[in-house]
Each structure stands twice: as C-alpha cells, then as structure tokens.
Scaffold this motif. Structure first.
Motif, PDB file in Angstrom:
ATOM      1  N   SER A   1       0.830  -1.211   0.000  1.00 37.55           N
ATOM      2  CA  SER A   1       0.000   0.000   0.000  1.00 37.55           C
ATOM      3  C   SER A   1       0.862   1.259   0.000  1.00 37.55           C
ATOM      4  CB  SER A   1      -0.941  -0.002   1.205  1.00 37.55           C
ATOM      5  OG  SER A   1      -0.205  -0.037   2.418  1.00 37.55           O
ATOM      6  N   ALA A   2       1.958   1.259   0.787  1.00 35.92           N
ATOM      7  CA  ALA A   2       2.850   2.422   0.804  1.00 35.92           C
ATOM      8  C   ALA A   2       3.506   2.629  -0.555  1.00 35.92           C
ATOM      9  CB  ALA A   2       3.916   2.241   1.882  1.00 35.92           C
ATOM     10  N   LEU A   3       3.918   1.533  -1.194  1.00 34.87           N
ATOM     11  CA  LEU A   3       4.521   1.645  -2.525  1.00 34.87           C
ATOM     12  C   LEU A   3       3.545   2.232  -3.534  1.00 34.87           C
ATOM     13  CD1 LEU A   3       6.717  -1.528  -3.168  1.00 34.87           C
ATOM     14  CD2 LEU A   3       7.339   0.833  -3.611  1.00 34.87           C
ATOM     15  N   ILE A   4       2.311   1.760  -3.514  1.00 37.34           N
ATOM     16  CA  ILE A   4       1.318   2.249  -4.471  1.00 37.34           C
ATOM     17  C   ILE A   4       1.055   3.733  -4.260  1.00 37.34           C
ATOM     18  CG2 ILE A   4      -1.133   2.116  -5.099  1.00 37.34           C
ATOM     19  CD1 ILE A   4      -0.953  -0.904  -4.722  1.00 37.34           C
ATOM     20  N   VAL A   5       0.894   4.149  -2.996  1.00 32.82           N
ATOM     21  CA  VAL A   5       0.605   5.557  -2.712  1.00 32.82           C
ATOM     22  C   VAL A   5       1.786   6.443  -3.103  1.00 32.82           C
ATOM     23  CG1 VAL A   5       0.128   7.229  -0.891  1.00 32.82           C
ATOM     24  CG2 VAL A   5      -1.061   5.037  -0.901  1.00 32.82           C
ATOM     25  N   ILE A   6       3.001   6.050  -2.699  1.00 32.48           N
ATOM     26  CA  ILE A   6       4.168   6.884  -2.983  1.00 32.48           C
ATOM     27  C   ILE A   6       4.447   6.955  -4.479  1.00 32.48           C
ATOM     28  CG2 ILE A   6       6.651   7.111  -2.643  1.00 32.48           C
ATOM     29  CD1 ILE A   6       4.939   7.925  -0.264  1.00 32.48           C
ATOM     30  N   MET A   7       4.334   5.829  -5.180  1.00 36.34           N
ATOM     31  CA  MET A   7       4.524   5.870  -6.631  1.00 36.34           C
ATOM     32  C   MET A   7       3.469   6.757  -7.290  1.00 36.34           C
ATOM     33  SD  MET A   7       7.244   4.144  -7.352  1.00 36.34           S
ATOM     34  CE  MET A   7       7.839   4.855  -5.799  1.00 36.34           C
ATOM     35  N   GLY A   8       2.237   6.686  -6.776  1.00 37.57           N
ATOM     36  CA  GLY A   8       1.180   7.557  -7.294  1.00 37.57           C
ATOM     37  C   GLY A   8       1.477   9.024  -7.041  1.00 37.57           C
ATOM     38  N   VAL A   9       2.023   9.331  -5.854  1.00 37.14           N
ATOM     39  CA  VAL A   9       2.374  10.717  -5.538  1.00 37.14           C
ATOM     40  C   VAL A   9       3.486  11.215  -6.458  1.00 37.14           C
ATOM     41  CG1 VAL A   9       3.437  12.195  -3.785  1.00 37.14           C
ATOM     42  CG2 VAL A   9       1.591  10.645  -3.149  1.00 37.14           C
ATOM     43  N   MET A  10       4.518  10.394  -6.675  1.00 35.02           N
ATOM     44  CA  MET A  10       5.608  10.807  -7.550  1.00 35.02           C
ATOM     45  C   MET A  10       5.118  11.010  -8.980  1.00 35.02           C
ATOM     46  SD  MET A  10       7.905  11.085  -5.362  1.00 35.02           S
ATOM     47  CE  MET A  10       9.088  11.690  -6.537  1.00 35.02           C
ATOM     48  N   ASN A  11       4.249  10.106  -9.446  1.00 36.81           N
ATOM     49  CA  ASN A  11       3.674  10.283 -10.786  1.00 36.81           C
ATOM     50  C   ASN A  11       2.819  11.538 -10.853  1.00 36.81           C
ATOM     51  OD1 ASN A  11       4.802   7.885 -11.772  1.00 36.81           O
ATOM     52  ND2 ASN A  11       3.072   6.660 -11.084  1.00 36.81           N
TER      53      ASN A  11
ATOM     54  N   LEU B   1      10.304  -0.731  -1.015  1.00 32.44           N
ATOM     55  CA  LEU B   1      10.317  -2.153  -1.355  1.00 32.44           C
ATOM     56  C   LEU B   1      10.988  -2.969  -0.246  1.00 32.44           C
ATOM     57  CD1 LEU B   1       9.449  -4.096  -3.602  1.00 32.44           C
ATOM     58  CD2 LEU B   1      11.750  -3.873  -4.570  1.00 32.44           C
ATOM     59  N   LEU B   2      11.866  -2.311   0.516  1.00 32.20           N
ATOM     60  CA  LEU B   2      12.509  -2.998   1.640  1.00 32.20           C
ATOM     61  C   LEU B   2      11.485  -3.408   2.697  1.00 32.20           C
ATOM     62  CD1 LEU B   2      15.768  -0.886   2.088  1.00 32.20           C
ATOM     63  CD2 LEU B   2      15.520  -3.118   1.002  1.00 32.20           C
ATOM     64  N   ILE B   3      10.366  -2.669   2.796  1.00 34.34           N
ATOM     65  CA  ILE B   3       9.312  -3.078   3.729  1.00 34.34           C
ATOM     66  C   ILE B   3       8.761  -4.443   3.336  1.00 34.34           C
ATOM     67  CG2 ILE B   3       7.034  -2.483   4.654  1.00 34.34           C
ATOM     68  CD1 ILE B   3       7.673   0.421   4.212  1.00 34.34           C
TER      69      ILE B   3
ATOM     70  N   ILE C   1       4.493  -3.515  -8.946  1.00 35.27           N
ATOM     71  CA  ILE C   1       4.515  -3.634  -7.486  1.00 35.27           C
ATOM     72  C   ILE C   1       3.904  -4.960  -7.057  1.00 35.27           C
ATOM     73  CG2 ILE C   1       3.517  -2.684  -5.355  1.00 35.27           C
ATOM     74  CD1 ILE C   1       3.784   0.099  -6.663  1.00 35.27           C
ATOM     75  N   VAL C   2       2.752  -5.310  -7.638  1.00 37.01           N
ATOM     76  CA  VAL C   2       2.073  -6.560  -7.283  1.00 37.01           C
ATOM     77  C   VAL C   2       2.948  -7.767  -7.628  1.00 37.01           C
ATOM     78  CG1 VAL C   2       0.109  -8.041  -7.835  1.00 37.01           C
ATOM     79  CG2 VAL C   2      -0.247  -5.595  -7.424  1.00 37.01           C
ATOM     80  N   LEU C   3       3.524  -7.769  -8.832  1.00 37.70           N
ATOM     81  CA  LEU C   3       4.370  -8.891  -9.238  1.00 37.70           C
ATOM     82  C   LEU C   3       5.603  -9.011  -8.353  1.00 37.70           C
ATOM     83  CD1 LEU C   3       4.224  -8.652 -13.153  1.00 37.70           C
ATOM     84  CD2 LEU C   3       3.008 -10.240 -11.651  1.00 37.70           C
ATOM     85  N   ALA C   4       6.223  -7.869  -8.026  1.00 40.50           N
ATOM     86  CA  ALA C   4       7.409  -7.899  -7.165  1.00 40.50           C
ATOM     87  C   ALA C   4       7.065  -8.426  -5.786  1.00 40.50           C
ATOM     88  CB  ALA C   4       8.014  -6.498  -7.066  1.00 40.50           C
ATOM     89  N   SER C   5       5.923  -8.008  -5.250  1.00 36.55           N
ATOM     90  CA  SER C   5       5.517  -8.459  -3.914  1.00 36.55           C
ATOM     91  C   SER C   5       5.247  -9.960  -3.891  1.00 36.55           C
ATOM     92  CB  SER C   5       4.274  -7.689  -3.466  1.00 36.55           C
ATOM     93  OG  SER C   5       3.806  -8.157  -2.223  1.00 36.55           O
ATOM     94  N   VAL C   6       4.504 -10.453  -4.864  1.00 42.24           N
ATOM     95  CA  VAL C   6       4.192 -11.882  -4.918  1.00 42.24           C
ATOM     96  C   VAL C   6       5.461 -12.699  -5.140  1.00 42.24           C
ATOM     97  CG1 VAL C   6       2.961 -13.655  -6.220  1.00 42.24           C
ATOM     98  CG2 VAL C   6       1.825 -11.493  -5.693  1.00 42.24           C
ATOM     99  N   ALA C   7       6.359 -12.199  -5.986  1.00 41.18           N
ATOM    100  CA  ALA C   7       7.608 -12.919  -6.249  1.00 41.18           C
ATOM    101  C   ALA C   7       8.473 -13.001  -4.996  1.00 41.18           C
ATOM    102  CB  ALA C   7       8.376 -12.228  -7.376  1.00 41.18           C
ATOM    103  N   ILE C   8       8.573 -11.893  -4.256  1.00 39.21           N
ATOM    104  CA  ILE C   8       9.369 -11.895  -3.023  1.00 39.21           C
ATOM    105  C   ILE C   8       8.764 -12.862  -2.003  1.00 39.21           C
ATOM    106  CG2 ILE C   8      10.044 -10.476  -1.036  1.00 39.21           C
ATOM    107  CD1 ILE C   8      10.338  -8.120  -2.976  1.00 39.21           C
ATOM    108  N   ALA C   9       7.429 -12.844  -1.889  1.00 46.64           N
ATOM    109  CA  ALA C   9       6.765 -13.753  -0.949  1.00 46.64           C
ATOM    110  C   ALA C   9       6.985 -15.212  -1.354  1.00 46.64           C
ATOM    111  CB  ALA C   9       5.274 -13.436  -0.890  1.00 46.64           C
TER     112      ALA C   9
END
Length: 416
Positions: free
Chosen positions: A38-48, A287-289, A385-393
């Motif tokens: 959720s933090a990644l999505i919000v921050i990426m949205g803010v930067m965009n 992403l470290l989170i 973001i979703v793919l990276a999260s699922v892959a890390i998990a």
C-alpha cells in the motif's frame, strides 16, 4: 493430490487451540506485506502525480519546442521566412514568434518588483494556441485591448497583480535595460521606462508564473526590449507532446545552422531527472518493507514446520512424497503473500483515490509550485509492485518448504 495439498496448507494457516501464536505471526506477516504494498502504491502515485502536475503547469506558459538563435544577443532577425518553414515541419501543429526579457515593474505608489516580460501574439490571431496560457485569464483576456487608452495593455499573474495592487484599468511602469541612455551632465545610466495598462490577470496554479510573469503583445514587447522587428525565438506546438524531442531533432536538421531547438524535456531536464531519481529512491526504500515482510513469512513457515514436524512425519510415513510436502508450504507462503498483496493493493488504491479527490494534504505553492499533493496511479507501476511483492513472498517460502520436505519420517514422528 493437489486438492489435499491445498487443504492441508489452509489447515496449517488457521490457528488451533493451544497454538494461536502461529496465527498471530501469520497475521503479522500478512500485515507487513500489506503495509509495504500500500505504501509503494501511494508513494509511486504521488511521484507520478508530481511529475504530471509540474509538467502540465510548466507547459501552460512554456511551449513543446523553442527555436532559438545562436549568439550572445539572443535575437532572431528576419524570422518571417523561418516561421513559415517551421510551420511546415513534420509533427508541427502551430508556431508563433515570442519575445522574452527581464525587467522591473512598478505601481504608481512606487512599489517595485522584478518580472519576466514575455511578448506573445494576442488571442484570436494565428499562433495563439501554441501554449495554453491564454486560457487561464481570470480577469480580462489576452487580447491586450484597452478602452480609450493609448498605452499598451499587459496581463499580469495573479500574485504579481496582488503585490502591485494593480488590476484591469490600472497603470504600471515597466523598467528595462533595453535602450539605455546616459545622462550627459551626471554620467548616470537612465533605464528605459514604459507605462502600460493592466488589461487582464491570469492564474495557472504554478507559483513561478503567477508571481513573476507579465505578458505584453508581441509588438509592445519588441518595443520594450529594444528589438525593433526582431524576436527572441519561435514557439512550436507539436502534435504529440511526448514526440516533441523527435520533432525538435527533425526541425534542427531541416533549418539552417544559425538556430537551435530545445524541447520541453530539455528545457526542464534537471527538474524531471530529479523527480525520476527521487521516485526510484523511494521505490527501493519502500520495497525494503516488503522484503522485511518476506522475512516474517520465512519465520512463520519455519515455526509451522517446527510445530507440525510430527504431522509431517506421519504424512511422509503414509506415503506422501517430499514434493507434496514442499508444495504444501509453498502454497501456505504464497497465500500469505497474495492476501497481503491484495489487501495492500486495495488499501493503496483507496488512499490514493481519497488523496486525489479530496486534496487532503495541502502544500505551500511558493515552495512546491503546486497547492496540494497530487496522486496519479499508473497501471504499469501497480502491476510491477504486485508482481514484485508476490515474487518476493514466493521466494521467501523456498527455504522452509525445503526444510519440511527434507524431514525423515521416523525422526519426525519421534520429534518432541
């Protein structure tokens, strides 16, 4: 067999009497993934959003491409023929001459501030759509017309007009370095002074424009800058803004070497490069989170393996292969990652939508150029973001799953 593996994985995810700790750790692992996504999505949205808003606000008064002369005087003589050639260039929608210089503006009370003086063609004339600045007038318009007054008209930014307390119908004085005269008796430099009547006020939402820009008609700006019939350059509007660099290169090749071209990305390269670097840095940090949450998944599954060692031994003794044991824990970790990722996706999109719709975070426009924190969600960023999260998990499940599969049945059954 697949259904049995899924059923066992689901059973291991649920808490049972006397073993609620495992359930708590699973919730913590899911929560870590959720917060990170959720933090990644919000921050990426803010930067965009910052990139989008700054780009749109900058391009209100700045064209897609500028054709400029070489030389220290920054003057383009005999620009009529060049303008015709530019208009015929591939990808060019509209082009118009402009004049840009610096000066001082003073109200009749004596208050004086610096200003950027820009000369453009009035609205209603060919080339008036090369930028959208003319659509942002809130008082008057960009025709530069005055009622029964011989002085030229000027359109001021809202903040500049407020500082000068000058509004349509008021007279202000422009001071510039063009056409400097020297007092014969004292030897002092006498600056050029032109009186103009405020014929309009504009507001773009970008602090730099609203606070420091003053627009004149092209002829009035040429006279004030001492250019005669020369101009500073030619503004160009491209058919596709994102294709402006290619159009600029084509124009540079077609025109003679006495001029150069600058697209909007080149004009603001340092600003947009800084935003891209900041977006990358924030993405890596956040992403470290998710990576930390992956360690929670490792610890969760490791404790499940330790808690279910005897049951795993019984399953192996009953003939369940090691690959099935491995898949049980792979499924369990993947479910934790998928649930956390899905929850983070929903939470992040909801927060981003609320921030954008209700403008919950206000900003100081004198510092950030914009008055609120913008958010722009790009589908590609969300998918990555979703793919990276699922892959890390999924990667986090490999070690505990292998550990479970390598248990010897007899030793596992005798485990206390």
């Amino acid at each position: 067999m697949r259904d049995l593996e899924l059923a066992i994985a689901w059973r291991y995810l649920r808490s049972r009497r006397g073993s609620r700790l495992l359930s708590l750790i699973s919730v913590i692992a899911i929560g870590g993934v959720l917060v990170g996504v959720s933090a990644l999505i919000v921050i990426m949205g803010v930067m965009n959003g910052l990139q989008r808003d700054l780009r749109e606000k900058i391009l209100v008064g700045s064209p897609d491409i500028r054709v400029l002369p070489y030389g220290s005087d920054m003057r383009m003589p005999d620009w009529g023929e060049l303008l015709t050639r530019v208009k015929k260039g591939p990808g060019v929608v509209e082009a118009a001459p402009f004049v840009q210089t610096q000066g001082l503006v003073r109200n009749l009370g004596g208050y004086m501030v610096g200003t950027q003086v820009v000369g453009i063609v009035p609205i209603g004339e060919p080339g008036d759509k090369v930028t959208t600045i003319r659509q942002h007038a809130i008082l008057g318009d960009f025709t530069f017309r005055r009622d029964s007054v011989s002085l030229p008209g000027a359109v001021l930014g809202k903040l500049l007009a407020s500082k000068l307390n000058a509004f349509p119908g008021d007279t202000v004085v422009l001071l510039g370095a063009a056409g400097l005269d020297m007092n014969a008796s004292t030897g002092a430099i006498v600056p050029r002074a032109d009186s103009v009547v405020v014929s309009g006020v504009f507001e773009t939402g970008m602090y730099e424009y609203d606070d420091a820009y003053l627009y004149l008609s092209l002829e009035a700006a040429q006279r004030f800058a001492g250019y005669g019939t020369d101009v500073t350059g030619i503004e160009v509007r491209a058919r596709d803004r994102w294709n402006a660099p290619a159009v600029a290169d084509t124009l540079r090749a077609q025109l003679e070497s006495s001029v150069r071209t600058m697209d909007w990305q080149e004009q603001n390269r340092s600003l947009f490069q800084a935003l891209k670097l900041e977006k990358l840095g924030m993405g890596v940090i956040l992403l470290l989170i998710v990576v930390v949450a992956a360690f929670n998944i490792v610890s969760t599954l490791t404790m499940v393996v330790a808690d279910k060692t005897r049951e795993i031994g019984i399953l192996r003794a009953m003939g369940m292969p090691a690959a099935s044991i491995r898949r049980i824990f792979l499924y369990q970790g993947t479910v934790v990652g998928a649930v956390g990722t899905g929850g983070g996706l929903v939470l992040g999109l909801v927060v981003a939508l609320l921030l954008e719709k209700y403008r919950l975070i206000a900003l100081d426009p004198s510092v950030y150029f914009i008055d609120h924190l913008p958010v722009a969600i790009q589908p590609l960023d969300v998918v990555m973001i979703v793919l990276a999260s699922v892959a890390i998990a999924a990667l986090a499940t490999l070690y505990p799953a292998k550990q479970a599969a390598n248990l010897y049945p007899v030793e596992a059954i005798r485990h206390e």
